[in-house]
Design an enzyme around this catalytic site. Sequence first.
Site, PDB file in Angstrom:
ATOM      1  N   GLU A 202       0.823  -1.214   0.000  1.00 43.18           N
ATOM      2  CA  GLU A 202       0.000   0.000   0.000  1.00 43.18           C
ATOM      3  C   GLU A 202       0.858   1.266   0.000  1.00 43.18           C
ATOM      4  O   GLU A 202       0.452   2.307  -0.520  1.00 43.18           O
ATOM      5  CB  GLU A 202      -0.954   0.012   1.198  1.00 43.18           C
TER       6      GLU A 202
ATOM      7  N   PHE B 126     -11.978  -7.899  13.371  1.00 47.31           N
ATOM      8  CA  PHE B 126     -10.852  -8.259  12.512  1.00 47.31           C
ATOM      9  C   PHE B 126     -10.543  -7.115  11.527  1.00 47.31           C
ATOM     10  O   PHE B 126     -11.424  -6.627  10.827  1.00 47.31           O
ATOM     11  CB  PHE B 126     -11.188  -9.541  11.735  1.00 47.31           C
ATOM     12  N   GLN B 127      -9.305  -6.691  11.512  1.00 44.84           N
ATOM     13  CA  GLN B 127      -8.812  -5.614  10.640  1.00 44.84           C
ATOM     14  C   GLN B 127      -9.537  -4.299  10.849  1.00 44.84           C
ATOM     15  O   GLN B 127      -9.636  -3.478   9.948  1.00 44.84           O
ATOM     16  CB  GLN B 127      -8.832  -6.040   9.170  1.00 44.84           C
TER      17      GLN B 127
ATOM     18  N   LYS C 236     -18.063  -1.218   5.357  1.00 46.32           N
ATOM     19  CA  LYS C 236     -18.436  -2.237   4.385  1.00 46.32           C
ATOM     20  C   LYS C 236     -19.950  -2.244   4.145  1.00 46.32           C
ATOM     21  O   LYS C 236     -20.408  -2.439   3.009  1.00 46.32           O
ATOM     22  CB  LYS C 236     -17.964  -3.613   4.882  1.00 46.32           C
TER      23      LYS C 236
ATOM     24  N   MET D  50      24.244   9.129   2.878  1.00 44.52           N
ATOM     25  CA  MET D  50      24.099  10.439   3.514  1.00 44.52           C
ATOM     26  C   MET D  50      24.341  10.350   5.018  1.00 44.52           C
ATOM     27  O   MET D  50      24.960  11.233   5.614  1.00 44.52           O
ATOM     28  CB  MET D  50      22.705  11.009   3.216  1.00 44.52           C
TER      29      MET D  50
HETATM   30  C1  LIG Z   1      12.352   5.860   5.622  1.00 45.17           C
HETATM   31  C2  LIG Z   1      13.625   6.539   6.009  1.00 45.17           C
HETATM   32  N1  LIG Z   1      14.425   5.992   6.944  1.00 45.17           N
HETATM   33  C3  LIG Z   1      15.600   6.602   7.286  1.00 45.17           C
HETATM   34  C4  LIG Z   1      15.962   7.779   6.691  1.00 45.17           C
HETATM   35  C5  LIG Z   1      17.270   8.470   7.097  1.00 45.17           C
HETATM   36  N2  LIG Z   1      18.171   8.569   5.937  1.00 45.17           N
HETATM   37  C6  LIG Z   1      18.306   9.684   5.192  1.00 45.17           C
HETATM   38  S1  LIG Z   1      19.361   9.517   3.924  1.00 45.17           S
HETATM   39  C7  LIG Z   1      19.711   7.945   4.357  1.00 45.17           C
HETATM   40  C8  LIG Z   1      20.686   7.118   3.579  1.00 45.17           C
HETATM   41  C9  LIG Z   1      20.201   6.787   2.227  1.00 45.17           C
HETATM   42  O1  LIG Z   1      21.030   5.793   1.686  1.00 45.17           O
HETATM   43  P1  LIG Z   1      20.902   5.342   0.189  1.00 45.17           P
HETATM   44  O2  LIG Z   1      19.483   5.072  -0.143  1.00 45.17           O
HETATM   45  O3  LIG Z   1      21.831   4.240  -0.069  1.00 45.17           O
HETATM   46  O4  LIG Z   1      21.304   6.647  -0.609  1.00 45.17           O
HETATM   47  P2  LIG Z   1      22.708   7.450  -0.625  1.00 45.17           P
HETATM   48  O5  LIG Z   1      22.657   8.454   0.484  1.00 45.17           O
HETATM   49  O6  LIG Z   1      23.804   6.451  -0.431  1.00 45.17           O
HETATM   50  O7  LIG Z   1      22.724   8.096  -1.954  1.00 45.17           O
HETATM   51  C10 LIG Z   1      18.992   7.558   5.505  1.00 45.17           C
HETATM   52  C11 LIG Z   1      19.092   6.248   6.187  1.00 45.17           C
HETATM   53  C12 LIG Z   1      15.073   8.321   5.738  1.00 45.17           C
HETATM   54  N3  LIG Z   1      15.317   9.483   5.139  1.00 45.17           N
HETATM   55  N4  LIG Z   1      13.929   7.679   5.401  1.00 45.17           N
END
Ligand SMILES: Cc1ncc(C[n+]2csc(CCOP(=O)(O)OP(=O)(O)O)c2C)c(N)n1
Lengths: 581, 96
Positions: free
Chosen positions: A68, A130-131, A180, A493
């Site tokens: 979803e 349920f749900q 529903k 990042m």
């Molecule tokens: C759902 C979610 N969980 C955690 C984060 C924190 N976060 C921001 S950037 C990042 C790293 C992203 O890594 P990747 O997808 O490999 O991309 P890159 O930065 O290496 O280009 C994380 C964990 C987020 N933005 N979204």
Amino acid sequence: MQQKAVLPTKTDRLHTEIPITGAEAVIRSLLAESVTTIFGYPGGAIMPVYDALYHYGDRLNHILTRHEQGAIHAAQGYARASGRVGVVFVTSGPGATNLVTGLADAMIDSTPVVCITGQVASHLLGTDAFQETDVMNITIPVTKWSVQVTRPDDIPSAIAKAFYIARTGRPGPVLIDITKDAQLQKAPFSYVPCQGIKTYRPRPVLNMQAVQAAAQLINSSQRPYILAGQGVLLSGAMEALRRLAEKAGIPVANTLLGLSSFPANHPLYVGFLGMHGNYSTNRNTNECDLLIAVGMRFDDRVTGDVSKYARQAKIIHIELDAAEINKNVHADVAIHADAREALEALLPLVKPNQHPEWLESFRQYQQEEYEKIMSRDWFPASGLIKMGEVIHQLSERTRGNALIVTDVGQHQMVTSRYYAFTRPRTHITSGGLGTMGFALPAAMGAALGAPDQPVIAIIGDGGFQMTLQELGTIAQFHIPVKILVLNNSFLGMVRQWQQLFHESRYSFTEMTNPDFVQLVKAYGIPAHRVTERESLASALDAFLEQPGPRFLEVKVEKEENVFPMVPAGASVSDMILEVKA
Amino acid sequence: MKKDFSFIVYADNSFGILNRMINAFNRRRIRIRTLMASEDEHNPHTGSAAFILYTTEEMMRKVKPQIEKFIEVDHTQVSEGTTAFYAYIQQLPVEK
Ligand SMILES: Cc1ncc(C[n+]2csc(CCOP(=O)(O)OP(=O)(O)O)c2C)c(N)n1
């Protein structure tokens, strides 16, 4: 095998005798709103709606996603690429709770989506059936509006209101929860599109005094500077913005969500704002004498330390959402209005002007940034492939014309910096929420919302693994998305922040990944990998030229950093170009 | 400096609208000292809610438009102190 999103059934029921079931009223209401595409996932509490949908197979495309979350991100991508409202169907309980991330994302990034959730029968509400989940209360903070419908008679008016609210004013997500029994019971059907709601005033009356005050500030300014946000795209103010900038000779920078609202190849375009934006755009925020903010909300990623943000400048804030005015930054002149209406009113009052020295100051910073950063990112002499060169080459090869959908992380910031967007609404990303896993499903939606445009999803290896099950959707419906994964085997990042601000303690950011090429091939999607610089150009060409869905993994430098950077909590003037060893 | 404000919201009387208001205050950690909500005596489709909020003037200024932008909210009134709140209560109909 490729499958169509439509069923081989013919609509033979449009003129059946009223009354009709609530489920059928849902479908006919959507048709009355000219909906053609729905993203969804069935389950017990929404089965009557799916059964009604079965009979409208030649009228409505339904894309069965694999989760979803994928459905709502796809609807967001569809909405942002097409300018229409995205529509989602899901079941109650887990189906509904799986929407929450997408709702929050659509809320903060002002994306119009209407989500229809099935709910247990009304006599079971509040019984832990349920749900059964209290989706109304769970989603209140992340919806622009929501309503629970327990009677079939109320379905058409609820849907009419939902579409009106989702697309007008500052757009946003709306949720309609339908029990529903309301789907199964019959009621007379008539659809009256919503024209207005007594307590909701989506279009404020333009205050011409404020417009005149703004014009005066612009006419007397020596160093005016336009910051253009997503409000420009949402209101269709691109042309008005260009004309104003050209007439008064004002440089224009974009926020993350404003990217593509002003052509990157325009001489007055100075670049991208914010934490990983350009050097000139950030530095000159604290050098201008007038900041003209259009359809943007002074997000903290743009302002850095707000107490040191543009203190020297007068500020004009053009914004449709009254709650954003004076929220983060005080405006000397606030124009509470639709961006296009305000800019068009401003245009005749602004005197023709040029600011060559002021523009030159941007060029000097740009030169410095080019020498210290871009030249090294775009044309590295040795080492592994860098993200910057991939995006630079992609931008050149597509002439800035592709519709780009990015995920969240280093690749997102590198794309925002180096992809030279030339056409409006060609950049889609999760800005406010920063939702990893957004890009793949959003790109599917974008490809369906803008079927004539090449759509490229640019994703990190981390974010790709958050929603990669949507490869199944792409394969089943043969959605022509190009998927470019920049694989650094790190949550890049976060690793960068650990390196810069936590003395290189890489706490759980390195990833052992599967063989992505084999994985994607298992879904029946052609897939390739590049590891050498010499093969990058030809791999990109093949990737772009072949029709249909395609996957390219580029193995990039593992520990590369995105610069320049405004360190968290620092002023935009303190942007750093590099870290001295 | 934090102080008491009377904040009165006039809105359509739909499920969820009171929760939306309370969420907006909670999210900004604004203390709700007193709350009174009621249906309109003559029209059950509309109603009002009155709050005594303990917060700063700046916070009050920022949260007011966030409440006003809820679809069902018609308008709001804000004033310093608790007088307006008690005046609001006084004019509510009393069950005979
Ligand atoms: C759902 C979610 N969980 C955690 C984060 C924190 N976060 C921001 S950037 C990042 C790293 C992203 O890594 P990747 O997808 O490999 O991309 P890159 O930065 O290496 O280009 C994380 C964990 C987020 N933005 N979204």
